[in-house]
Design a protein around this motif. Structure first.
Motif, PDB file in Angstrom:
ATOM      1  N   THR A 204      -0.698  -4.918  -8.079  1.00 14.13           N
ATOM      2  CA  THR A 204       0.607  -5.270  -7.520  1.00 14.13           C
ATOM      3  C   THR A 204       1.545  -5.729  -8.622  1.00 14.13           C
TER       4      THR A 204
ATOM      5  N   CYS B  42       3.094   0.183  -4.733  1.00 18.49           N
ATOM      6  CA  CYS B  42       3.804  -1.070  -4.473  1.00 18.49           C
ATOM      7  C   CYS B  42       5.302  -0.903  -4.713  1.00 18.49           C
TER       8      CYS B  42
ATOM      9  N   LEU C 203       2.621  -8.236   1.134  1.00 15.03           N
ATOM     10  CA  LEU C 203       1.771  -7.983  -0.022  1.00 15.03           C
ATOM     11  C   LEU C 203       1.988  -9.045  -1.094  1.00 15.03           C
ATOM     12  N   LEU C 204       3.249  -9.403  -1.346  1.00 14.20           N
ATOM     13  CA  LEU C 204       3.549 -10.422  -2.353  1.00 14.20           C
ATOM     14  C   LEU C 204       2.945 -11.771  -1.967  1.00 14.20           C
TER      15      LEU C 204
ATOM     16  N   GLY D  97      -0.357   0.623  -8.169  1.00 18.82           N
ATOM     17  CA  GLY D  97       0.821  -0.079  -8.666  1.00 18.82           C
ATOM     18  C   GLY D  97       2.106   0.636  -8.308  1.00 18.82           C
TER      19      GLY D  97
END
Length: 465
Positions: free
Chosen positions: A114, A354, A369-370, A351
């Motif tokens: 991420t 994201c 997600l964060l 990645g």
């Protein structure tokens, strides 16, 4: 099973002799250790901490720096005794079983992947500021292709990129510290020393401001673990880890605490440009350095690209180590040319995914997600501390001469570190802005632990030494 430097299970690729290379030289590892502590979080994120804590941000960085030094010392002790590309994940498995390695490793993998996307977005914003009208996603894709390609080719490519990135970051912040120190002393031409006039209101927002600054500073230190992952592919893993850990104290004190002290001495803590432009740009503007903003944009860009490169590397090696130990899909363990290329590709694709989520689902999935990765680094630190408590006693009992790096005042300082982590968890739970991160990370950790325990009870694996 006899003691070995790496915990492994036999895989077809390993049986065929396809293993990770040892292409990192000592100069690579030394510069990774030196520059790895200088991240974009320091250059940019510290502004919000200064605005909240005022001059006490120096105390906040010092306190969190002590915690990080203890964690690095514990991790260094285990990594020097058991060098492994799985680092703390392999140590957790050795100490508590496969479920612990599974939980620590995959949560960190999600964090790193991420972070690759977030750093790509940050870097692209800087470039599109220079070249308005160019699509941000295209720059992210370009950065991803470059660093994914470099990591696919050979580990030495990762080392070379990081060597020069780290050299630029170290040079930039060293120059900043020298100029700042001269200005504080009143000997820099064209400047007037403010003395201690900006330090009189040490706690402008009281204890609450210090707590906010402390939380900001804790997460600015994330990423120091990469050097112990990289050490497993160096020419001399034990020497590399020992050197990196032994110099951690002065690196943290100089680059983090030292630069915060220079900034709050030169610039009023409540100056608008501390947050708007970033604290380093604000300080350079006070010194009358022409083009300070663009100069720092270049440095921040380098820091972001460095972090992208390091996180693609770290995530691929964590994934490789997990799969090699039977804790993930076997395809990720395929190695060719000394590189786990499938793991590199999968980590890079995650990645970039994201980045796409930040465009397609910016209001629900992406924030979720964060939040989920918000406190992962603290979970990893807890695994490091409790693993060291158990493995140190095992080392002393079985091979007392093996630890090259030893934790100070064991076990008391390990317990002090755990108490510090517990305090940070409590502080996060008290703050509305970080509470959701704590709970989201806790939920992910519990799910991974449950899956790991289920796997452990349903599969028969070779016991760790």
């Amino acid at each position: 099973m006899p003691n070995s430097s790496t915990t492994t299970v036999e895989t077809p690729e390993r049986a065929a002799g396809a293993t990770l290379s040892h292409g990192l030289k000592q100069r690579h590892l030394s510069m990774i250790a030196l520059g790895g502590v200088i991240g974009a979080g320091l250059f940019v994120g510290s502004g919000a901490g200064i605005a909240a804590a005022g001059p006490s941000i120096v105390l906040a960085y010092a306190l969190s720096g002590v915690l990080v030094m203890l964690v690095m010392r514990m991790l260094g002790e285990m990594s020097a005794a058991y060098p492994s590309s799985g680092s703390f994940s392999a140590h957790a498995e050795r100490a508590f079983g496969p479920w612990a390695g599974f939980t620590a490793g995959w949560s960190y993998w999600v964090l790193l992947c991420t972070a690759v996307g977030l750093e790509g977005i940050g870097a692209a914003k800087i470039v599109t500021g220079w070249l308005p009208g160019t699509p941000q996603w295209a720059w992210v894709a370009l950065f991803m292709v470059v660093f994914c390609g470099a990591n696919l080719a050979a580990v030495r490519n990762f080392g070379e990129f990081e060597f020069w990135f780290a050299a630029l970051k170290v040079g930039a912040i060293s120059l900043f510290l020298v100029l700042g120190a001269l200005a504080v002393a009143g000997v820099l031409p064209g400047t007037h020393s403010p003395g201690a006039s900006h330090l009189t209101d040490f706690l402008p927002h009281g204890g609450q401001g210090l707590i906010t600054g402390l939380l900001a500073s804790v997460f600015a230190y994330g990423g120091l673990e990469t050097v112990t992952i990289a050490a497993a592919e160096s020419e001399n893993p034990v020497r590399g880890v020992a050197s990196a850990v032994r110099t951690a104290m002065w690196r943290i004190a100089l680059f983090y605490v030292g630069s915060m002290a220079v900034i709050v001495t030169l610039v009023p803590w409540d100056a608008a440009d501390v947050v708007d432009k970033g604290p380093y740009v604000a300080a350079l503007d006070r010194l009358g350095i022409p083009g300070a903003g663009q100069l720092m944009n270049v440095v921040v860009l380098v820091a972001l690209l460095s972090a992208m490169n390091a996180n693609i590397y770290g995530s691929s090696r964590i994934a490789y180590s997990l799969v090699e130990r039977g804790l993930g899909p076997k395809g990720l363990a395929r190695v060719s040319g000394g590189v786990p290329r499938v793991a590199v590709l999968v980590s890079s694709v995650f990645g970039f995914g994201c980045v796409l989520l930040s465009r397609w689902r910016p209001d629900d999935v992406f924030p979720w997600l964060l939040n989920m990765i918000g406190a992962v680094i603290l979970v990893v630190w807890v695994f490091i501390a409790v693993s060291q408590l158990r493995l140190r006693r095992r080392l002393e009992r079985e091979t007392p001469d093996r630890p090259v790096v030893r934790m100070w005042a064991f076990p008391w300082l390990t317990w002090v570190a755990l108490a510090g982590m517990a305090t940070v968890f409590v502080l996060m739970a008290r703050e509305p802005g970080t509470r959701v991160q704590l709970y989201s990370t806790g939920a992910m950790t519990l799910v991974l632990a449950a899956v790991g325990l289920a796997r452990q009870h349903t599969r028969t694996r070779t016991p760790l030494s």
